[in-house]
Write an enzyme that holds these catalytic residues in place. Structure first.
Site, PDB file in Angstrom:
ATOM      1  N   VAL A  38     -61.540 -66.205  60.493  1.00 38.69           N
ATOM      2  CA  VAL A  38     -62.863 -65.594  60.373  1.00 38.69           C
ATOM      3  C   VAL A  38     -63.619 -65.805  61.680  1.00 38.69           C
ATOM      4  O   VAL A  38     -63.724 -66.925  62.180  1.00 38.69           O
ATOM      5  CB  VAL A  38     -63.651 -66.194  59.195  1.00 38.69           C
ATOM      6  CG1 VAL A  38     -65.064 -65.624  59.155  1.00 38.69           C
ATOM      7  CG2 VAL A  38     -62.935 -65.916  57.883  1.00 38.69           C
ATOM      8  N   LYS A  39     -64.146 -64.723  62.215  1.00 36.98           N
ATOM      9  CA  LYS A  39     -64.826 -64.769  63.504  1.00 36.98           C
ATOM     10  C   LYS A  39     -66.331 -64.799  63.268  1.00 36.98           C
ATOM     11  O   LYS A  39     -66.884 -63.922  62.593  1.00 36.98           O
ATOM     12  CB  LYS A  39     -64.437 -63.519  64.300  1.00 36.98           C
ATOM     13  CG  LYS A  39     -64.567 -63.617  65.799  1.00 36.98           C
ATOM     14  CD  LYS A  39     -63.927 -62.358  66.397  1.00 36.98           C
ATOM     15  CE  LYS A  39     -63.999 -62.331  67.901  1.00 36.98           C
ATOM     16  NZ  LYS A  39     -63.466 -61.049  68.417  1.00 36.98           N
ATOM     17  N   VAL A  40     -67.001 -65.825  63.810  1.00 36.78           N
ATOM     18  CA  VAL A  40     -68.455 -65.961  63.663  1.00 36.78           C
ATOM     19  C   VAL A  40     -69.078 -66.136  65.045  1.00 36.78           C
ATOM     20  O   VAL A  40     -68.441 -66.659  65.959  1.00 36.78           O
ATOM     21  CB  VAL A  40     -68.829 -67.166  62.760  1.00 36.78           C
ATOM     22  CG1 VAL A  40     -68.231 -67.010  61.365  1.00 36.78           C
ATOM     23  CG2 VAL A  40     -68.394 -68.488  63.386  1.00 36.78           C
TER      24      VAL A  40
END
Length: 217
Positions: free
Chosen positions: A82-84
């Site tokens: 997951v890219k944040v």
């Protein structure tokens, strides 16, 4: 060094993955939008092609919504990262998602202090943007070097994922200063194999072979 390909183009990913040189894929909303397809479907298809981490980015800005989106993305496949964004809310989301066993790629990193916070928040990857720093006359490779030193000082397991790479020279320099991963556009990855002397040498070898009139098969 690991190579991730920075694209959501399924055909490109299939072609490059067939070489065995692709260790993962990074995407962002802009790249997926270019496909004109459903976001979830594209990410799911990529995860089926590549066994390594596939970065899928949240679009929310507050921590609670990022966590909710991240949980949904993580259910797509086991190899989702997951890219944040590297904001306070992004760091909160990183801490929560990493605590649940989800790989997290903290993106849009532009300083060593930011990278330090990402590591302390449990990031699997931190993505410093080399090209965008170069664009404003700052040294992207110096940032990679500084992050490498800090992570080595404290044995942080977070991997340095060099992003916004624009050239083969960027890849070489990132490898020299110790980046764990380089995420590159398909054209740059292919360009790593190119050299005019290789082409010239092959041309000469084939010309000499043709003169013999022989065949291997």
């Amino acid at each position: 060094m690991k190579f991730f390909v920075d694209t959501a183009d399924i055909a490109e990913i299939r072609d490059l993955a067939a070489t065995g040189l692709v260790d993962g894929v990074t995407t962002n909303p802009s790249l997926v939008a270019k496909s004109g397809r459903n976001f979830i479907e594209v990410i799911e298809e990529i995860c089926g092609i590549v066994a390594g981490p596939v970065s899928a980015e949240v679009t929310a800005l507050d921590a609670a919504a990022m966590i909710e989106e991240g949980r949904k993305l993580a259910k797509i496949a086991k190899n989702i990262a997951v890219k944040v964004p590297l904001t306070w809310d992004g760091l909160k989301a990183c801490k929560a998602l990493a605590g649940e066993g989800t790989m997290v790629n903290v993106t849009l990193c532009f300083s060593a202090n930011q990278a330090l916070l990402a590591a302390k928040a449990g990031a699997t990857f931190v993505s410093p943007f080399i090209g965008r720093l170069d664009d404003i006359n700052l040294d992207g490779m110096e940032l990679i070097h500084d992050i490498r030193t800090i992570y080595d000082n404290y044995d942080f397991p977070t991997e340095i994922l060099a992003a916004s790479i624009r050239s083969a020279n960027h890849v070489k320099e990132a490898a020299l200063v110790g980046a764990d991963v380089a995420t590159v556009p398909p054209g740059v990855l292919r360009g790593l194999a190119n050299h005019p002397l290789t082409d010239k040498g092959l041309e000469l070898f084939l010309a000499d072979w043709k003169k013999t009139g022989q065949k291997i098969l």
